[in-house]
Enzyme design. Structure first.
Site, mmCIF file in Angstrom:
data_model
loop_
_atom_site.group_PDB
_atom_site.id
_atom_site.type_symbol
_atom_site.label_atom_id
_atom_site.label_comp_id
_atom_site.label_asym_id
_atom_site.label_seq_id
_atom_site.Cartn_x
_atom_site.Cartn_y
_atom_site.Cartn_z
ATOM 1 N N ASP A 1 53.098 46.594 50.319
ATOM 2 C CA ASP A 1 53.650 45.436 51.034
ATOM 3 C C ASP A 1 54.642 44.661 50.162
ATOM 4 O OD1 ASP A 1 51.843 44.368 49.206
ATOM 5 O OD2 ASP A 1 50.889 43.004 50.632
ATOM 6 N N GLU A 2 54.667 44.975 48.838
ATOM 7 C CA GLU A 2 55.524 44.202 47.931
ATOM 8 C C GLU A 2 57.012 44.414 48.226
ATOM 9 O OE1 GLU A 2 54.110 44.156 43.847
ATOM 10 O OE2 GLU A 2 52.058 44.491 44.517
HETATM 11 P P1 TYD Z 1 48.002 42.784 39.952
HETATM 12 O O1 TYD Z 1 46.586 43.241 40.013
HETATM 13 O O2 TYD Z 1 48.848 43.166 38.787
HETATM 14 O O3 TYD Z 1 48.687 43.240 41.329
HETATM 15 P P2 TYD Z 1 50.143 42.833 41.958
HETATM 16 O O4 TYD Z 1 50.962 42.186 40.921
HETATM 17 O O5 TYD Z 1 50.682 44.171 42.348
HETATM 18 O O6 TYD Z 1 49.840 41.937 43.117
HETATM 19 O O7 TYD Z 1 48.004 41.190 40.036
HETATM 20 C C1 TYD Z 1 47.351 40.507 41.096
HETATM 21 C C2 TYD Z 1 47.624 39.023 40.885
HETATM 22 O O8 TYD Z 1 46.950 38.604 39.688
HETATM 23 C C3 TYD Z 1 49.097 38.694 40.689
HETATM 24 O O9 TYD Z 1 49.384 37.450 41.332
HETATM 25 C C4 TYD Z 1 49.245 38.549 39.178
HETATM 26 C C5 TYD Z 1 47.872 38.041 38.751
HETATM 27 N N1 TYD Z 1 47.428 38.459 37.387
HETATM 28 C C6 TYD Z 1 46.985 37.494 36.466
HETATM 29 O O10 TYD Z 1 46.949 36.297 36.764
HETATM 30 N N2 TYD Z 1 46.592 37.924 35.231
HETATM 31 C C7 TYD Z 1 46.618 39.239 34.862
HETATM 32 O O11 TYD Z 1 46.266 39.567 33.686
HETATM 33 C C8 TYD Z 1 47.054 40.211 35.815
HETATM 34 C C9 TYD Z 1 47.103 41.680 35.468
HETATM 35 C C10 TYD Z 1 47.448 39.789 37.082
#
Ligand code: TYD
Ligand code: NAD
Length: 347
Positions: A129-130
């Site tokens: 969806d991104e």
């Molecule tokens: P992620 O699991 O990397 O998926 P995506 O970026 O594809 O949505 O991240 C999910 C959410 O969590 C995103 O808003 C970024 C945040 N996040 C953190 O706050 N800390 C972290 O260490 C990571 C990996 C993600």
């Protein structure tokens, strides 16, 4: 029917391979995977000996290898999941994402177009969806939402979606696409939010929440994504796109607090122990504010429903990680340490 599943040793791919191998013994499933840091054959030990399953190690960017494989195997259908999938890595190394996600996808499309023999066969592209960019406080992504990707990862996936559609329109290649929200569940590499934080809580390490933790994601249990892919594979219409989501929006900080509560209880630690590990760190560059998916088309046109409530799915996921410490130890040794240092040391 012979089906090529790419990226089947990764997180979502392993659930899709398992579902297809176990549910359809009459299909021959070939899993093609490069086994990057994210691909792990330990994800598939329960099905590796099945008669209808074969594993092939290879790189979708390698044009002559892909050509030879398709010429030899004459796949009826392709379910394409192989990709570089982590936004933070795409910020550090965008070209790797162009190579695998764009060039790799075009290599597969070319080889399938040239060597396919079954007129009913199709190319199914699994996407995110991104590609739609970010939402404000309201609204949801529909299949008709214009593409507006912000990260190198989402730009590469948007590009690959466009190529899949272009091959449908230009060459009449039968295709299906789906764009899914954030997945969670077992075998998830601990670079993504949920498995990273489960691992850190277990090891009493800080929980690096980006920015203020107010970004919103719509979480779906990975087995529900696999069931949606199964439904679209069998009932979806040629040339169509389906959005897949859990109707399950959480701010990151609310999710992290729920995770902390469940982990304290499962680890027998006093309430509030894990929350003390929360550490607000520098925000991700270009951090999309909110994702939310409207899955009405998939649910009403071809009849799919997610099976699990979030708290139940999260609880099952944590149980899996607690039971599979060896898996976690294997994937977090070696190169993982360097990655962790590079991403988080100076944050
Ligand atoms: P992620 O699991 O990397 O998926 P995506 O970026 O594809 O949505 O991240 C999910 C959410 O969590 C995103 O808003 C970024 C945040 N996040 C953190 O706050 N800390 C972290 O260490 C990571 C990996 C993600
Ligand atoms: P993952 O990173 O866990 O797994 C990717 C797999 O692809 C790995 O097994 C890896 O070895 C393989 N791979 C990478 N480059 C390759 C190459 N050049 N040749 C062959 N194999 C290669 O990813 P995932 O989270 O399981 O995502 C799978 C697919 O689903 C991706 O296309 C992703 O864009 C899409 N998707 C993911 C999510 C999510 O929340 N994780 C949500 C929606 C869509």
């Amino acid at each position: 029917m012979k089906i090529l599943i790419t990226g089947g040793a990764g997180f979502i791919g392993s659930h899709v391979v398992r579902r297809f191998v176990n549910t359809y013994p009459e299909y021959q499933i070939v899993n093609l995977d490069k086994l990057t840091y994210a691909g792990n054959l330990e994800n598939l030990t329960d099905i590796e000996a099945k008669e209808n399953y074969t594993f092939v190690k290879g790189d979708i960017v390698d044009q002559s290898f892909i050509e030879d494989l398709f010429e030899k195997e004459k796949f009826d259908c392709v379910v394409h999941l192989a990709a570089e999938s982590h936004v933070d890595r795409s910020i550090s190394n965008p070209l790797e994402f162009v190579m695998t996600n764009v060039v790799g996808t075009v290599n597969l499309l070319n080889a399938f177009k040239t060597h396919r023999t079954n007129p009913d066969g199709f190319f199914y592209h699994v996407s995110t969806d991104e590609v739609y960019g970010e939402l404000g406080d309201s609204g949801k992504f529909k299949e008709t939402t214009p593409y507006d990707p912000n990260s190198p990862y989402s730009a590469s996936k948007a590009s690959s979606d466009h190529f899949v559609r272009a091959y449908h329109v230009t060459y009449g290649l039968p295709v299906k696409l789906s764009n899914c929200s954030n997945n969670y569940g077992s075998h998830h590499f601990p670079e993504k939010l949920i498995p990273l934080f489960i691992n850190n809580i277990q090891n009493n390490k800080p929980l690096p929440v980006y920015g203020k933790g107010e970004n919103v994601r719509d979480w779906l249990f990975v087995e529900d994504h696999a069931s949606a892919i199964d439904t679209i594979f069998h009932k979806g219409t040629n040339g169509e796109t389906y959005n897949i989501g859990g109707n399950n929006e959480w701010t990151n900080i609310a999710l992290v607090k729920l995770l902390c509560k469940l982990m304290d209880s499962k680890l027998g630690r006093p309430k509030g122990t894990a929350e003390e590990l929360i550490s607000y760190v520098k925000d991700r560059a270009g951090h999309d504010f909110r994702y939310a998916i409207d899955s009405t088309k998939l649910m009403t046109n071809i009849g799919w429903r997610p099976s699990l409530q979030f708290e139940e799915g999260l609880s099952k996921t944590i149980d899996w990680y607690l039971k599979n410490e060896e898996w976690l130890n294997h994937v977090t040794s070696g190169a993982y340490m360097d990655y962790y240092k590079e991403q988080y040391e100076e944050r």
